[in-house]
Each structure stands twice: as C-alpha cells, then as structure tokens.
Motif scaffolding. Structure first.
Motif, mmCIF file in Angstrom:
data_model
loop_
_atom_site.group_PDB
_atom_site.id
_atom_site.type_symbol
_atom_site.label_atom_id
_atom_site.label_comp_id
_atom_site.label_asym_id
_atom_site.label_seq_id
_atom_site.Cartn_x
_atom_site.Cartn_y
_atom_site.Cartn_z
ATOM 1 N N LEU A 181 0.835 -1.202 0.000
ATOM 2 C CA LEU A 181 0.000 0.000 0.000
ATOM 3 C C LEU A 181 0.870 1.253 0.000
ATOM 4 C CD1 LEU A 181 -2.813 1.301 0.183
ATOM 5 C CD2 LEU A 181 -2.643 1.104 2.655
ATOM 6 N N GLU A 182 1.832 1.299 0.899
ATOM 7 C CA GLU A 182 2.708 2.459 0.992
ATOM 8 C C GLU A 182 3.538 2.642 -0.271
ATOM 9 O OE1 GLU A 182 2.472 0.006 3.228
ATOM 10 O OE2 GLU A 182 1.715 0.963 5.051
ATOM 11 N N ALA A 183 4.042 1.531 -0.821
ATOM 12 C CA ALA A 183 4.868 1.610 -2.033
ATOM 13 C C ALA A 183 4.048 2.120 -3.217
ATOM 14 C CB ALA A 183 5.467 0.240 -2.352
ATOM 15 N N LEU A 184 2.818 1.644 -3.342
ATOM 16 C CA LEU A 184 1.968 2.092 -4.441
ATOM 17 C C LEU A 184 1.568 3.549 -4.263
ATOM 18 C CD1 LEU A 184 -0.152 -1.132 -4.794
ATOM 19 C CD2 LEU A 184 1.419 -0.213 -6.518
ATOM 20 N N LEU A 185 1.313 3.946 -3.032
ATOM 21 C CA LEU A 185 0.980 5.353 -2.784
ATOM 22 C C LEU A 185 2.155 6.261 -3.130
ATOM 23 C CD1 LEU A 185 -1.092 5.121 0.521
ATOM 24 C CD2 LEU A 185 -1.923 5.753 -1.754
ATOM 25 N N SER A 186 3.372 5.788 -2.893
ATOM 26 C CA SER A 186 4.538 6.612 -3.225
ATOM 27 C C SER A 186 4.653 6.791 -4.738
ATOM 28 C CB SER A 186 5.821 6.011 -2.651
ATOM 29 O OG SER A 186 6.209 4.862 -3.365
ATOM 30 N N VAL A 187 4.238 5.787 -5.506
ATOM 31 C CA VAL A 187 4.244 5.906 -6.964
ATOM 32 C C VAL A 187 3.244 6.975 -7.398
ATOM 33 C CG1 VAL A 187 3.652 4.698 -9.112
ATOM 34 C CG2 VAL A 187 5.042 3.557 -7.384
ATOM 35 N N LEU A 188 2.115 7.042 -6.696
ATOM 36 C CA LEU A 188 1.073 8.000 -7.049
ATOM 37 C C LEU A 188 1.353 9.411 -6.550
ATOM 38 C CD1 LEU A 188 -2.063 5.797 -6.325
ATOM 39 C CD2 LEU A 188 -1.099 6.400 -8.548
ATOM 40 N N SER A 189 2.310 9.554 -5.665
ATOM 41 C CA SER A 189 2.625 10.853 -5.083
ATOM 42 C C SER A 189 3.077 11.848 -6.143
ATOM 43 C CB SER A 189 3.736 10.696 -4.041
ATOM 44 O OG SER A 189 4.220 11.956 -3.652
ATOM 45 N N PRO A 190 2.594 13.091 -6.036
ATOM 46 C CA PRO A 190 3.055 14.124 -6.973
ATOM 47 C C PRO A 190 4.562 14.376 -6.856
ATOM 48 C CG PRO A 190 1.235 14.932 -5.613
ATOM 49 C CD PRO A 190 1.600 13.564 -5.119
ATOM 50 N N LYS A 191 5.149 13.994 -5.739
ATOM 51 C CA LYS A 191 6.587 14.182 -5.532
ATOM 52 C C LYS A 191 7.401 13.140 -6.292
ATOM 53 C CE LYS A 191 5.908 16.086 -0.941
ATOM 54 N NZ LYS A 191 6.068 15.856 0.483
ATOM 55 N N ASN A 192 6.741 12.092 -6.772
ATOM 56 C CA ASN A 192 7.428 11.040 -7.502
ATOM 57 C C ASN A 192 7.997 11.631 -8.787
ATOM 58 O OD1 ASN A 192 7.898 8.913 -9.392
ATOM 59 N ND2 ASN A 192 6.782 7.562 -8.036
ATOM 60 N N SER A 193 9.272 11.413 -8.993
ATOM 61 C CA SER A 193 9.938 12.052 -10.134
ATOM 62 C C SER A 193 10.359 11.058 -11.201
ATOM 63 C CB SER A 193 11.153 12.833 -9.643
ATOM 64 O OG SER A 193 12.058 11.942 -9.007
ATOM 65 N N ILE A 194 9.546 10.036 -11.429
ATOM 66 C CA ILE A 194 9.884 9.080 -12.476
ATOM 67 C C ILE A 194 9.810 9.803 -13.818
ATOM 68 C CG2 ILE A 194 9.200 6.948 -13.641
ATOM 69 C CD1 ILE A 194 8.035 6.007 -10.978
ATOM 70 N N PRO A 195 10.902 9.814 -14.568
ATOM 71 C CA PRO A 195 10.900 10.520 -15.854
ATOM 72 C C PRO A 195 10.160 9.715 -16.913
ATOM 73 C CG PRO A 195 13.010 9.474 -15.471
ATOM 74 C CD PRO A 195 12.178 9.205 -14.261
#
Length: 107
Positions: A76-90
């Motif tokens: 849950l936490e890992a998936l939420l981090s992917v959805l976070s606006p702070k996530n900087s996946i290019p």
C-alpha cells in the motif's frame, strides 16, 4: 544501468507469471510482494522497473486472498509513493498514465 536492465527483465518475468492465477498464489507465498516493494523503493526513478513492479502488484491484487500478505509487505505504501506528486519518475505522459493506472488499480 546494466543492473537495472537485468532487474527489469526479472521483473518482467514476474509480471508475466502474475498473469496466471495459480502462479499469483505461489508468488505471493514466496515473498514476491516484498521483492516488488523493494524494487519500487530502491529504484524509484526508473520507469521500466516501476511499470513492471506495479503491473505485477496489480495482477497479484486481483486475487482477494493475496491482499493481506501484500498489505503486510508494505505494498500500500509503495503504491501510494508511486502515485505521489513528488514522484519524479521521468516518463512520457502516456507511460505516466499507465503507471498511475496500474498503481491505483492495485490499491
């Protein structure tokens, strides 16, 4: 870069295995959710790793009895981090939408 390519290939194999219901249960019992969470945590900016890991988690979550072990693994936490606006996946816009869709659906 080479280690990320090897990791992606391994994750892609896991993703393909999670397309089979029987394999989903086996993978969930073999700590696959823990491995997928670690990949998301240790390679947060790698698009291909994130897509493969989120896709595998999405497939695992389709079986209701997998959800408790997944929750215990920190999915849950890992998936939420992917959805976070702070996530900087290019990612390109299309890939970002695919990533968000996989992560959100797995939740």
């Amino acid at each position: 870069k080479q280690s990320r390519e090897v990791l992606f290939k391994a994750l892609h194999c896991i993703f393909q295995l999670t397309c089979c219901d029987a394999a989903k249960t086996v993978l969930c019992n073999c700590r696959a959710p823990h491995v997928l969470v670690q990949c998301l945590q240790h390679f947060p900016n790698c698009e291909r790793v994130s897509l493969a890991a989120c896709g595998a988690l999405w497939n695992l979550a389709m079986l209701e009895h997998n959800r408790t072990p997944m929750r215990q693994a920190g999915c849950l936490e890992a998936l939420l981090s992917v959805l976070s606006p702070k996530n900087s996946i290019p990612t390109s816009r299309g890939q970002r939408q695919k990533l968000v869709l996989r992560a959100a659906t797995a939740l």
